[in-house]
Design a protein around this motif. Structure first.
Motif, PDB file in Angstrom:
ATOM      1  N   LEU A 238       5.117 -24.439-125.337  1.00 55.08           N
ATOM      2  CA  LEU A 238       5.971 -25.632-125.324  1.00 55.08           C
ATOM      3  C   LEU A 238       6.272 -26.103-126.749  1.00 55.08           C
ATOM      4  CD1 LEU A 238       4.351 -27.632-122.385  1.00 55.08           C
ATOM      5  CD2 LEU A 238       6.630 -26.611-122.407  1.00 55.08           C
ATOM      6  N   ALA A 239       5.254 -26.074-127.609  1.00 54.55           N
ATOM      7  CA  ALA A 239       5.453 -26.484-129.000  1.00 54.55           C
ATOM      8  C   ALA A 239       6.394 -25.527-129.720  1.00 54.55           C
ATOM      9  CB  ALA A 239       4.110 -26.549-129.713  1.00 54.55           C
ATOM     10  N   TYR A 240       6.255 -24.245-129.434  1.00 57.35           N
ATOM     11  CA  TYR A 240       7.123 -23.224-130.047  1.00 57.35           C
ATOM     12  C   TYR A 240       8.582 -23.439-129.637  1.00 57.35           C
ATOM     13  CZ  TYR A 240       9.207 -18.558-130.638  1.00 57.35           C
ATOM     14  OH  TYR A 240      10.035 -17.505-130.966  1.00 57.35           O
ATOM     15  N   VAL A 241       8.811 -23.645-128.352  1.00 57.89           N
ATOM     16  CA  VAL A 241      10.181 -23.878-127.867  1.00 57.89           C
ATOM     17  C   VAL A 241      10.741 -25.172-128.446  1.00 57.89           C
ATOM     18  CG1 VAL A 241      11.582 -24.333-125.814  1.00 57.89           C
ATOM     19  CG2 VAL A 241       9.832 -22.546-125.758  1.00 57.89           C
ATOM     20  N   ALA A 242       9.899 -26.203-128.557  1.00 61.12           N
ATOM     21  CA  ALA A 242      10.349 -27.476-129.128  1.00 61.12           C
ATOM     22  C   ALA A 242      10.795 -27.296-130.574  1.00 61.12           C
ATOM     23  CB  ALA A 242       9.228 -28.514-129.043  1.00 61.12           C
ATOM     24  N   ARG A 243      10.085 -26.480-131.333  1.00 58.91           N
ATOM     25  CA  ARG A 243      10.470 -26.212-132.721  1.00 58.91           C
ATOM     26  C   ARG A 243      11.826 -25.515-132.773  1.00 58.91           C
ATOM     27  NH1 ARG A 243       5.086 -24.142-136.071  1.00 58.91           N
ATOM     28  NH2 ARG A 243       3.794 -25.993-135.698  1.00 58.91           N
ATOM     29  N   LEU A 244      12.010 -24.543-131.884  1.00 60.82           N
ATOM     30  CA  LEU A 244      13.287 -23.826-131.870  1.00 60.82           C
ATOM     31  C   LEU A 244      14.432 -24.763-131.515  1.00 60.82           C
ATOM     32  CD1 LEU A 244      12.304 -20.481-130.078  1.00 60.82           C
ATOM     33  CD2 LEU A 244      12.600 -20.879-132.528  1.00 60.82           C
ATOM     34  N   LEU A 245      14.225 -25.619-130.527  1.00 65.58           N
ATOM     35  CA  LEU A 245      15.270 -26.557-130.114  1.00 65.58           C
ATOM     36  C   LEU A 245      15.581 -27.572-131.209  1.00 65.58           C
ATOM     37  CD1 LEU A 245      14.224 -27.242-126.406  1.00 65.58           C
ATOM     38  CD2 LEU A 245      16.122 -25.838-127.216  1.00 65.58           C
TER      39      LEU A 245
ATOM     40  N   GLY B 128      -0.489 -25.512-129.997  1.00 65.01           N
ATOM     41  CA  GLY B 128      -1.236 -25.675-128.757  1.00 65.01           C
ATOM     42  C   GLY B 128      -2.478 -26.525-128.829  1.00 65.01           C
ATOM     43  N   ARG B 129      -2.756 -27.080-130.001  1.00 65.63           N
ATOM     44  CA  ARG B 129      -3.960 -27.904-130.121  1.00 65.63           C
ATOM     45  C   ARG B 129      -3.815 -29.258-129.436  1.00 65.63           C
ATOM     46  NH1 ARG B 129      -5.674 -26.801-136.469  1.00 65.63           N
ATOM     47  NH2 ARG B 129      -6.388 -24.653-136.167  1.00 65.63           N
ATOM     48  N   ILE B 130      -2.567 -29.706-129.321  1.00 66.39           N
ATOM     49  CA  ILE B 130      -2.300 -31.023-128.747  1.00 66.39           C
ATOM     50  C   ILE B 130      -1.363 -30.877-127.555  1.00 66.39           C
ATOM     51  CG2 ILE B 130      -1.386 -33.332-129.202  1.00 66.39           C
ATOM     52  CD1 ILE B 130      -1.974 -32.840-132.165  1.00 66.39           C
ATOM     53  N   ASP B 131      -1.664 -31.592-126.470  1.00 70.47           N
ATOM     54  CA  ASP B 131      -0.782 -31.588-125.315  1.00 70.47           C
ATOM     55  C   ASP B 131       0.561 -32.181-125.726  1.00 70.47           C
ATOM     56  OD1 ASP B 131       0.565 -32.042-122.961  1.00 70.47           O
ATOM     57  OD2 ASP B 131      -1.155 -32.869-121.891  1.00 70.47           O
ATOM     58  N   PRO B 132       1.664 -31.432-125.623  1.00 67.84           N
ATOM     59  CA  PRO B 132       2.978 -31.939-126.062  1.00 67.84           C
ATOM     60  C   PRO B 132       3.419 -33.208-125.341  1.00 67.84           C
ATOM     61  CG  PRO B 132       3.046 -29.567-125.698  1.00 67.84           C
ATOM     62  CD  PRO B 132       1.744 -30.051-125.148  1.00 67.84           C
ATOM     63  N   SER B 133       2.917 -33.423-124.119  1.00 60.98           N
ATOM     64  CA  SER B 133       3.333 -34.632-123.386  1.00 60.98           C
ATOM     65  C   SER B 133       2.691 -35.883-123.976  1.00 60.98           C
ATOM     66  CB  SER B 133       2.950 -34.486-121.917  1.00 60.98           C
ATOM     67  OG  SER B 133       1.558 -34.444-121.752  1.00 60.98           O
TER      68      SER B 133
ATOM     69  N   ALA C 116      10.602 -20.750-136.548  1.00 63.45           N
ATOM     70  CA  ALA C 116       9.280 -20.541-135.961  1.00 63.45           C
ATOM     71  C   ALA C 116       9.128 -19.065-135.619  1.00 63.45           C
ATOM     72  CB  ALA C 116       9.095 -21.394-134.713  1.00 63.45           C
ATOM     73  N   SER C 117       8.047 -18.467-136.076  1.00 61.67           N
ATOM     74  CA  SER C 117       7.786 -17.065-135.780  1.00 61.67           C
ATOM     75  C   SER C 117       7.149 -16.937-134.410  1.00 61.67           C
ATOM     76  CB  SER C 117       6.854 -16.461-136.838  1.00 61.67           C
ATOM     77  OG  SER C 117       6.422 -15.171-136.448  1.00 61.67           O
ATOM     78  N   SER C 118       7.610 -15.966-133.645  1.00 63.03           N
ATOM     79  CA  SER C 118       7.019 -15.718-132.329  1.00 63.03           C
ATOM     80  C   SER C 118       5.561 -15.299-132.450  1.00 63.03           C
ATOM     81  CB  SER C 118       7.808 -14.631-131.591  1.00 63.03           C
ATOM     82  OG  SER C 118       7.805 -13.416-132.320  1.00 63.03           O
ATOM     83  N   LEU C 119       5.154 -14.831-133.643  1.00 60.35           N
ATOM     84  CA  LEU C 119       3.764 -14.416-133.835  1.00 60.35           C
ATOM     85  C   LEU C 119       2.801 -15.599-133.802  1.00 60.35           C
ATOM     86  CD1 LEU C 119       4.143 -11.689-136.617  1.00 60.35           C
ATOM     87  CD2 LEU C 119       4.078 -11.409-134.141  1.00 60.35           C
TER      88      LEU C 119
END
Length: 280
Positions: free
Chosen positions: A77-84, A275-280, A89-92
């Protein structure tokens, strides 16, 4: 009897809920594939497998297992949020979460290159000028000895020796997939010799696979061997992790130019910040 019946109903309810969660993860992974996020789709397929396995034994679900699945989902979720948000953001960066899921699943292969977004193909790489061709027979013994030294005590000198042996072998082979594979290997070891690439469990595993290739090189057409192609892709992945500046080694430079690798193809697959923090 009533207590047993209530327990059975609770187990059935838990199993059904987990099965539904797995089905939803499957649907979302399909969506991510359609919108061009294969790494995210791979992450959710791993999560789907993990949840489906939990559905088989809902009474054995542990808090640590749930935490692993949740953190992987939070990372996505954090990765997708960065892209949006338009951030690079690297997929790695998804790999630590993906690795945790695949460890739960008991996957045979767990590798950061599985999340690398690059369209693979065999390509011709120009031969390096001035390299003395060396036959597989002439390379085999010194390669095994040099690889053993590198596995025991990684050093730039050992890696440089291995790079030279691979380059010499590539120069002795006709144009084709075998030559490209050994050119990729020469470039990876050159990256280690130049301290552009470290030595970890993933790079060390390349050695045993290259030893196998060295034993079978020249034995018929192996162009369609899936394991061999996977090795070549993994080698290219590590070439991409070497950030090549002007004046870098000729073998790495040749690979970067042939495959048009850029900074965007590199990333830190040990960065566990997502992923350390719940995005919600």
């Amino acid at each position: 009897m009533q207590e047993k019946l209530q327990a059975a109903v609770a187990v059935a309810s838990d199993r059904w809920g987990l099965q539904q969660a797995a089905a939803q993860l499957h649907q979302v992974s399909g969506v991510l594939s359609l919108v061009g996020l294969p790494a995210g789709a791979s992450m959710l397929r791993a999560a789907e497998t993990a949840v489906a396995r939990l559905a088989e034994r809902p009474l054995e679900v542990e808090a640590t297992t749930v935490d692993t699945i949740e953190r992987a989902d939070f990372a996505l979720l954090a990765y997708v949020a960065r892209l949006l948000a338009g951030s690079k953001a690297s997929s790695l960066a998804l790999y630590p979460g993906y690795r945790g899921l695949q460890q739960l699943n008991g996957a045979e292969r767990i590798h950061p290159a599985d999340l690398w977004q690059f369209e693979w193909s065999w390509r011709s790489i120009p031969l390096e000028a001035g390299v003395l061709p060396r036959s597989p027979e002439a390379v085999r013994a010194p390669f095994e000895a040099a690889l053993l030294r590198q596995m025991r005590e990684p050093s730039p000198s050992h890696a440089a020796n291995l790079s030279g042996l691979c380059a010499g072998l590539a120069a002795s082979l006709p144009a084709g997939t075998s030559r490209t594979l050994w050119q990729l290997a020469a470039a990876v070891f050159e990256g280690q010799a130049l301290k552009l690439l470290g030595s970890d469990a993933y790079t060390k595993r390349l050695g045993s696979k290259l030893l196998h290739e060295l034993r079978v090189v020249g034995q018929g057409n192996q162009a369609n061997d899936p394991a061999r192609e996977r090795l070549a892709q993994d080698l290219l992945f590590f070439c991409a992790q070497c950030r090549v500046a002007k004046g870098a080694g000729p073998r790495l430079t040749a690979v970067h130019e042939a495959y048009r690798l850029t900074e965007e193809h590199a990333g830190d697959y040990e960065d566990a910040s997502l992923g350390r923090i719940d995005p919600s």
